[in-house]
Design an enzyme around this catalytic site. Structure first.
Site, PDB file in Angstrom:
ATOM      1  N   GLY A  13       3.726  -4.002  10.367  1.00  0.00           N
ATOM      2  CA  GLY A  13       4.267  -2.638  10.264  1.00  0.00           C
ATOM      3  C   GLY A  13       5.542  -2.384  11.037  1.00  0.00           C
ATOM      4  CB  SER A  14       8.169  -4.468  12.636  1.00  0.00           C
ATOM      5  OG  SER A  14       8.812  -5.147  11.594  1.00  0.00           O
ATOM      6  CG  ASN A  15      10.681  -3.180   7.645  1.00  0.00           C
ATOM      7  OD1 ASN A  15      11.881  -2.902   7.690  1.00  0.00           O
ATOM      8  ND2 ASN A  15      10.243  -4.419   7.464  1.00  0.00           N
ATOM      9  CG  MET A  92       1.727  -8.606   2.414  1.00  0.00           C
ATOM     10  SD  MET A  92       3.363  -9.045   1.717  1.00  0.00           S
ATOM     11  CE  MET A  92       4.309  -9.304   3.207  1.00  0.00           C
ATOM     12  NE  ARG A  93      -4.120  -6.342  -3.087  1.00  0.00           N
ATOM     13  CZ  ARG A  93      -4.770  -7.463  -3.398  1.00  0.00           C
ATOM     14  NH1 ARG A  93      -4.770  -8.490  -2.565  1.00  0.00           N
ATOM     15  NH2 ARG A  93      -5.410  -7.558  -4.545  1.00  0.00           N
ATOM     16  CG  ASN A 109       9.200  -4.013  -1.734  1.00  0.00           C
ATOM     17  OD1 ASN A 109       8.509  -3.872  -0.725  1.00  0.00           O
ATOM     18  ND2 ASN A 109       9.443  -5.201  -2.272  1.00  0.00           N
ATOM     19  CG  HIS A 111      11.761  -9.442  -1.365  1.00  0.00           C
ATOM     20  ND1 HIS A 111      10.428  -9.806  -1.368  1.00  0.00           N
ATOM     21  CD2 HIS A 111      12.456 -10.569  -1.640  1.00  0.00           C
ATOM     22  CE1 HIS A 111      10.321 -11.084  -1.647  1.00  0.00           C
ATOM     23  NE2 HIS A 111      11.538 -11.576  -1.814  1.00  0.00           N
TER      24      HIS A 111
END
Ligand code: GAR
Length: 202
Positions: A13-15, A92-93, A109, A111
């Site tokens: 969860g750093s973002n 990650m889904r 998102n 990436h």
């Protein structure tokens, strides 16, 4: 009216933490995080959300026998939050059309590659294995494919001969934190639109 954000995450969860801090410090304006969703009740990001009094929503994907039923449960639960933007942040889904079609042009998102190169898992390792000289990160709208949506912003880092997956991931992550916040700030201030399948900024 502030834009109401849902953050989706699965792990560290750093973002997300950085987004939250930048909202608090005023670097991202016109935004509030109204729910943090995870498929993983033990995600570090969820611990941070709880410690910071942010509403959390946990739905365990393992309790569903198919992706669409899982995503329908998420959509049902999210409806009461009146979400303007879903930010996938280490989620990650794979997100199915159930979510995408409920939140058209409202799912973004981050990436850790320069898309369209190195889609999917372990993007930084893919970059090392390929031997690229530059790597980076991409913020994009999420569409029905995996990491195929329209690109919003990108940033690059050098890949040096002594970089390994750990050092490269750290360099990219530092850029991710800045890039994602910039994209969210643009969206929340209505400077980011998807018009006729093209991303328009400003
Ligand atoms: C980030 O590097 C993000 O780009 C990546 O997972 C990491 C999550 O870190 N996402 C993907 O690979 C999605 N395909 P964080 O949980 O510390 O934000």
């Amino acid at each position: 009216m502030k834009k109401r954000l849902a953050i989706f995450l699965s792990g560290r969860g750093s973002n997300f933490i950085n987004i939250h801090k930048q909202i608090l410090s005023g670097e991202i304006t016109n935004a509030e995080i109204v729910v943090v969703f995870s498929n993983n009740k033990d995600a570090e990001g969820i611990v941070y959300a709880k410690n910071n009094n942010l509403p959390t929503l946990i739905i365990d994907h393992k309790k569903f026998d198919d992706r669409k039923k899982f995503d329908q449960a998420i959509v049902d639960e999210l409806s009461s939050y009146k979400i303007d933007l879903i930010c996938l942040a280490g989620y990650m889904r794979i997100v199915s059309e159930i979510i995408i079609d409920s939140y058209v042009s409202k799912v973004i998102n981050i990436h850790p590659s320069l898309l369209p190169s190195f889609k999917g898992m372990n993007a930084q390792q893919q970059a090392i294995d390929y031997g690229v000289r530059y790597a980076g990160c991409t913020v994009h709208f999420v569409d029905h494919g995996v990491d195929t949506g329209k690109i919003i912003l990108q940033d690059i880092v050098d890949v040096n001969s002594d970089d390994d997956v750990i050092s490269l991931s750290e360099k990219i992550l530092a850029r991710e934190h800045m890039l994602y916040c910039k994209a969210i700030d643009l969206f929340c201030n209505e400077k980011l639109l998807l018009v006729n399948d093209k991303v328009v900024i400003g």
